[in-house]
Design a protein around this motif. Structure first.
Motif, PDB file in Angstrom:
ATOM      1  N   ARG A  85      -6.351   3.544  35.169  1.00  0.00           N
ATOM      2  CA  ARG A  85      -5.524   4.205  36.176  1.00  0.00           C
ATOM      3  C   ARG A  85      -6.152   4.178  37.570  1.00  0.00           C
ATOM      4  NH1 ARG A  85      -0.347   6.243  34.990  1.00  0.00           N
ATOM      5  NH2 ARG A  85      -0.739   7.511  36.824  1.00  0.00           N
ATOM      6  N   ALA A  86      -7.390   3.721  37.647  1.00  0.00           N
ATOM      7  CA  ALA A  86      -8.149   3.872  38.894  1.00  0.00           C
ATOM      8  C   ALA A  86      -7.516   3.153  40.076  1.00  0.00           C
ATOM      9  CB  ALA A  86      -9.582   3.384  38.697  1.00  0.00           C
ATOM     10  N   GLN A  87      -6.889   2.006  39.828  1.00  0.00           N
ATOM     11  CA  GLN A  87      -6.351   1.217  40.934  1.00  0.00           C
ATOM     12  C   GLN A  87      -5.229   1.941  41.670  1.00  0.00           C
ATOM     13  OE1 GLN A  87      -7.795  -1.588  41.973  1.00  0.00           O
ATOM     14  NE2 GLN A  87      -9.299  -1.160  40.367  1.00  0.00           N
ATOM     15  N   ALA A  88      -4.580   2.889  40.981  1.00  0.00           N
ATOM     16  CA  ALA A  88      -3.465   3.606  41.601  1.00  0.00           C
ATOM     17  C   ALA A  88      -3.933   4.816  42.410  1.00  0.00           C
ATOM     18  CB  ALA A  88      -2.483   4.066  40.519  1.00  0.00           C
ATOM     19  N   ILE A  89      -5.228   5.135  42.351  1.00  0.00           N
ATOM     20  CA  ILE A  89      -5.743   6.321  43.010  1.00  0.00           C
ATOM     21  C   ILE A  89      -6.263   5.963  44.403  1.00  0.00           C
ATOM     22  CG2 ILE A  89      -7.477   8.154  42.912  1.00  0.00           C
ATOM     23  CD1 ILE A  89      -7.394   7.922  39.877  1.00  0.00           C
ATOM     24  N   LYS A  90      -5.709   6.578  45.422  1.00  0.00           N
ATOM     25  CA  LYS A  90      -6.115   6.279  46.792  1.00  0.00           C
ATOM     26  C   LYS A  90      -7.000   7.376  47.393  1.00  0.00           C
ATOM     27  CE  LYS A  90      -3.634   2.603  46.576  1.00  0.00           C
ATOM     28  NZ  LYS A  90      -4.290   1.295  46.361  1.00  0.00           N
ATOM     29  N   HIS A  91      -7.055   8.522  46.717  1.00  0.00           N
ATOM     30  CA  HIS A  91      -7.885   9.609  47.213  1.00  0.00           C
ATOM     31  C   HIS A  91      -8.273  10.485  46.027  1.00  0.00           C
ATOM     32  CE1 HIS A  91      -3.863  11.312  46.944  1.00  0.00           C
ATOM     33  NE2 HIS A  91      -4.430  12.488  46.834  1.00  0.00           N
ATOM     34  N   ALA A  92      -9.240  11.355  46.241  1.00  0.00           N
ATOM     35  CA  ALA A  92      -9.691  12.238  45.165  1.00  0.00           C
ATOM     36  C   ALA A  92      -8.806  13.473  45.137  1.00  0.00           C
ATOM     37  CB  ALA A  92     -11.154  12.624  45.376  1.00  0.00           C
ATOM     38  N   SER A  93      -7.886  13.521  44.209  1.00  0.00           N
ATOM     39  CA  SER A  93      -7.019  14.684  44.067  1.00  0.00           C
ATOM     40  C   SER A  93      -7.764  15.788  43.335  1.00  0.00           C
ATOM     41  CB  SER A  93      -5.767  14.304  43.277  1.00  0.00           C
ATOM     42  OG  SER A  93      -6.125  13.965  41.949  1.00  0.00           O
ATOM     43  N   ALA A  94      -7.153  16.972  43.302  1.00  0.00           N
ATOM     44  CA  ALA A  94      -7.754  18.084  42.563  1.00  0.00           C
ATOM     45  C   ALA A  94      -7.909  17.716  41.094  1.00  0.00           C
ATOM     46  CB  ALA A  94      -6.885  19.332  42.712  1.00  0.00           C
ATOM     47  N   GLY A  95      -6.918  16.997  40.564  1.00  0.00           N
ATOM     48  CA  GLY A  95      -6.989  16.579  39.170  1.00  0.00           C
ATOM     49  C   GLY A  95      -8.081  15.570  38.916  1.00  0.00           C
ATOM     50  N   ASP A  96      -8.281  14.661  39.855  1.00  0.00           N
ATOM     51  CA  ASP A  96      -9.312  13.643  39.706  1.00  0.00           C
ATOM     52  C   ASP A  96     -10.698  14.277  39.642  1.00  0.00           C
ATOM     53  OD1 ASP A  96      -9.849  10.815  39.557  1.00  0.00           O
ATOM     54  OD2 ASP A  96     -10.752  10.964  41.535  1.00  0.00           O
ATOM     55  N   VAL A  97     -10.951  15.226  40.520  1.00  0.00           N
ATOM     56  CA  VAL A  97     -12.249  15.895  40.543  1.00  0.00           C
ATOM     57  C   VAL A  97     -12.437  16.748  39.283  1.00  0.00           C
ATOM     58  CG1 VAL A  97     -13.674  17.574  41.776  1.00  0.00           C
ATOM     59  CG2 VAL A  97     -12.342  15.888  43.059  1.00  0.00           C
ATOM     60  N   ALA A  98     -11.388  17.468  38.872  1.00  0.00           N
ATOM     61  CA  ALA A  98     -11.482  18.297  37.664  1.00  0.00           C
ATOM     62  C   ALA A  98     -11.706  17.433  36.435  1.00  0.00           C
ATOM     63  CB  ALA A  98     -10.219  19.137  37.506  1.00  0.00           C
ATOM     64  N   ARG A  99     -11.083  16.269  36.401  1.00  0.00           N
ATOM     65  CA  ARG A  99     -11.275  15.365  35.264  1.00  0.00           C
ATOM     66  C   ARG A  99     -12.709  14.844  35.228  1.00  0.00           C
ATOM     67  NH1 ARG A  99      -8.134   9.919  34.791  1.00  0.00           N
ATOM     68  NH2 ARG A  99      -7.480  10.652  36.834  1.00  0.00           N
ATOM     69  N   ALA A 100     -13.252  14.509  36.387  1.00  0.00           N
ATOM     70  CA  ALA A 100     -14.638  14.049  36.455  1.00  0.00           C
ATOM     71  C   ALA A 100     -15.590  15.128  35.925  1.00  0.00           C
ATOM     72  CB  ALA A 100     -14.996  13.691  37.894  1.00  0.00           C
ATOM     73  N   ARG A 101     -15.361  16.350  36.349  1.00  0.00           N
ATOM     74  CA  ARG A 101     -16.196  17.464  35.893  1.00  0.00           C
ATOM     75  C   ARG A 101     -16.066  17.647  34.380  1.00  0.00           C
ATOM     76  NH1 ARG A 101     -15.059  23.705  37.561  1.00  0.00           N
ATOM     77  NH2 ARG A 101     -16.934  24.650  36.685  1.00  0.00           N
ATOM     78  N   SER A 102     -14.846  17.523  33.856  1.00  0.00           N
ATOM     79  CA  SER A 102     -14.611  17.689  32.429  1.00  0.00           C
ATOM     80  C   SER A 102     -15.369  16.640  31.619  1.00  0.00           C
ATOM     81  CB  SER A 102     -13.105  17.566  32.131  1.00  0.00           C
ATOM     82  OG  SER A 102     -12.359  18.564  32.789  1.00  0.00           O
ATOM     83  N   LEU A 103     -15.342  15.400  32.086  1.00  0.00           N
ATOM     84  CA  LEU A 103     -16.029  14.319  31.383  1.00  0.00           C
ATOM     85  C   LEU A 103     -17.542  14.536  31.375  1.00  0.00           C
ATOM     86  CD1 LEU A 103     -13.940  11.356  32.825  1.00  0.00           C
ATOM     87  CD2 LEU A 103     -13.929  12.113  30.447  1.00  0.00           C
ATOM     88  N   LEU A 104     -18.070  14.988  32.484  1.00  0.00           N
ATOM     89  CA  LEU A 104     -19.512  15.261  32.545  1.00  0.00           C
ATOM     90  C   LEU A 104     -19.918  16.364  31.579  1.00  0.00           C
ATOM     91  CD1 LEU A 104     -20.384  15.027  36.333  1.00  0.00           C
ATOM     92  CD2 LEU A 104     -21.684  13.971  34.475  1.00  0.00           C
ATOM     93  N   ILE A 105     -19.142  17.434  31.551  1.00  0.00           N
ATOM     94  CA  ILE A 105     -19.457  18.539  30.655  1.00  0.00           C
ATOM     95  C   ILE A 105     -19.411  18.078  29.205  1.00  0.00           C
ATOM     96  CG2 ILE A 105     -18.497  20.708  29.741  1.00  0.00           C
ATOM     97  CD1 ILE A 105     -17.938  21.514  32.647  1.00  0.00           C
TER      98      ILE A 105
END
Length: 279
Positions: A244-264
Motif C-alpha cells: 500500500r506504500a505507493q499510494a501514501i503521500k504523507h504520514a496520516s494519523a493511521g500511518d503513524v499509529a500503524r507503525a507504532r503498533s508494529l513496533l510494539i
C-alpha cells in the motif's frame, strides 16, 4: 476472558504473580476485549480484523484459559507479553484494512482507538525494553539499532512511516532469529524435534522462521506456537503495508499509529523469545 483472569490460575499466592502483574494482565485483556468488541460492532463485513490478529488472539485466550492452578513464572510472563504483542497486531491489522485506508474519517477514528489501546502499555515499556536491549546487544547489536530507528521514525512521522517501520521490525526480527538460532545448531536439533520437514525449510531449502523460533523456545510447545503465529502475522502485515506504500503521500494519523503498533508487536515477540525465559 474476564472469568479466566479472575480464576484460580491468577489467584494463587505465587511470588511472581504480584498485584502489579495481575493489574497489568487484567488491563491488557480488558483493553483487548474493548477493542475487538468495538471493531466487531462497526465491521459490517468490511474485514477490519483478519487472521493476522485473530489467529494469535484465539491461541492466546486458549492458552490463558488452559493454565493450571499453579502456573510457572514463564507461563505468566508469556501470557502478559503475548497479550501485549497481540494488542499491537490488533491495531496494525485494523489500520491495514482497505476499508480503513480508503476512508479518512474511519482511519482517524480507528487510529484514536488504537492509541487508547496501546498508550497504557507505554508506562511499563521502558523497563521491559531495557531488559530486551541488554539481551539483544549480546545477540546482535544491529537489532537494537533497528528498533530504535523504528521509534525515531514514529516520532518524526515521515511519509510512509508505517512502511519504513514495518521493514525495520521484520528485518530486526529476522536478524535476531538468525543470531539466536544459527543454521548449524537448528539443523542438528531438527531430527530430534519431531517437527515435520515441510515446516522447517522453505521451498528453496532455507530454514524457516518457525524452525528458528521453535529452536529458541524448545521445551515450550504452546508458547512457541503463539510466537510463530504472532511472527507470521507481523510479516504478513509488513507485506501488506509495503503493497500500500505507493499510494501514501504523507504520514496520516493511521500511518503513524500503524507503525507504532508494529513496533510494539515486534518488541513483545522478541521479549518472548529472548528475555522472559532467562528471568
Amino acid at each position: 476472558m474476564g472469568a479466566i483472569i479472575k480464576g484460580p490460575a491468577f489467584n494463587v499466592p505465587a511470588p511472581w504473580a504480584t498485584v502489579s502483574f495481575r493489574k497489568a494482565l487484567v488491563g491488557t485483556v480488558h483493553r483487548q476485549v474493548y477493542m475487538t468488541d468495538w471493531l466487531t460492532q462497526i465491521d459490517t463485513g468490511r474485514g477490519l480484523l483478519s487472521d493476522f490478529s485473530s489467529r494469535p488472539l484465539t491461541q492466546f485466550r486458549d492458552y490463558v484459559g488452559g493454565l493450571a492452578d499453579s502456573p510457572t513464572r514463564f507461563e505468566l510472563d508469556s501470557s502478559l507479553h503475548t497479550g501485549l504483542g497481540i494488542n499491537g497486531l490488533l491495531g496494525a491489522d485494523a489500520l491495514s484494512s482497505s476499508a480503513v485506508l480508503d476512508d479518512p474519517d474511519l482511519e482517524i477514528e480507528v487510529a484514536d482507538r488504537v492509541e487508547d489501546l496501546l498508550t497504557p502499555q507505554q508506562a511499563g515499556r521502558l523497563g521491559a525494553l531495557e531488559d530486551l536491549r541488554k539481551v539483544l546487544e549480546r545477540v546482535d547489536p544491529k537489532v537494537v539499532e533497528m528498533l530504535e530507528g523504528g521509534w525515531a521514525n514514529v516520532q518524526a512521522a515521515p511519509p510512509a512511516a508505517a512502511e519504513i517501520v514495518a521493514n525495520c521490525v521484520v528485518e530486526a526480527m529476522d536478524r535476531a532469529l538468525r543470531a539466536g538460532a544459527p543454521d548449524n545448531d537448528v539443523e542438528q536439533w531438527l531430527p530430534t524435534s519431531g517437527r515435520p520437514a515441510k515446516e522447517s525449510h522453505s521451498p528453496t531449502g532455507r530454514l524457516t522462521r518457525a524452525a528458528r523460533i521453535r529452536y529458541i523456545m524448545r521445551g515450550h510447545k504452546d508458547e512457541a506456537k503463539m510466537a510463530c503465529t504472532m511472527a507470521d502475522g507481523l510479516v504478513s502485515l509488513q507485506k501488506l503495508t509495503s503493497e500500500r506504500a505507493q499510494a501514501i503521500k504523507h504520514a496520516s494519523a493511521g500511518d503513524v499509529a500503524r507503525a507504532r503498533s508494529l513496533l510494539i508487536a515486534a518488541e513483545h515477540i522478541l521479549t518472548m523469545l529472548f528475555v522472559i525465559e532467562s528471568n
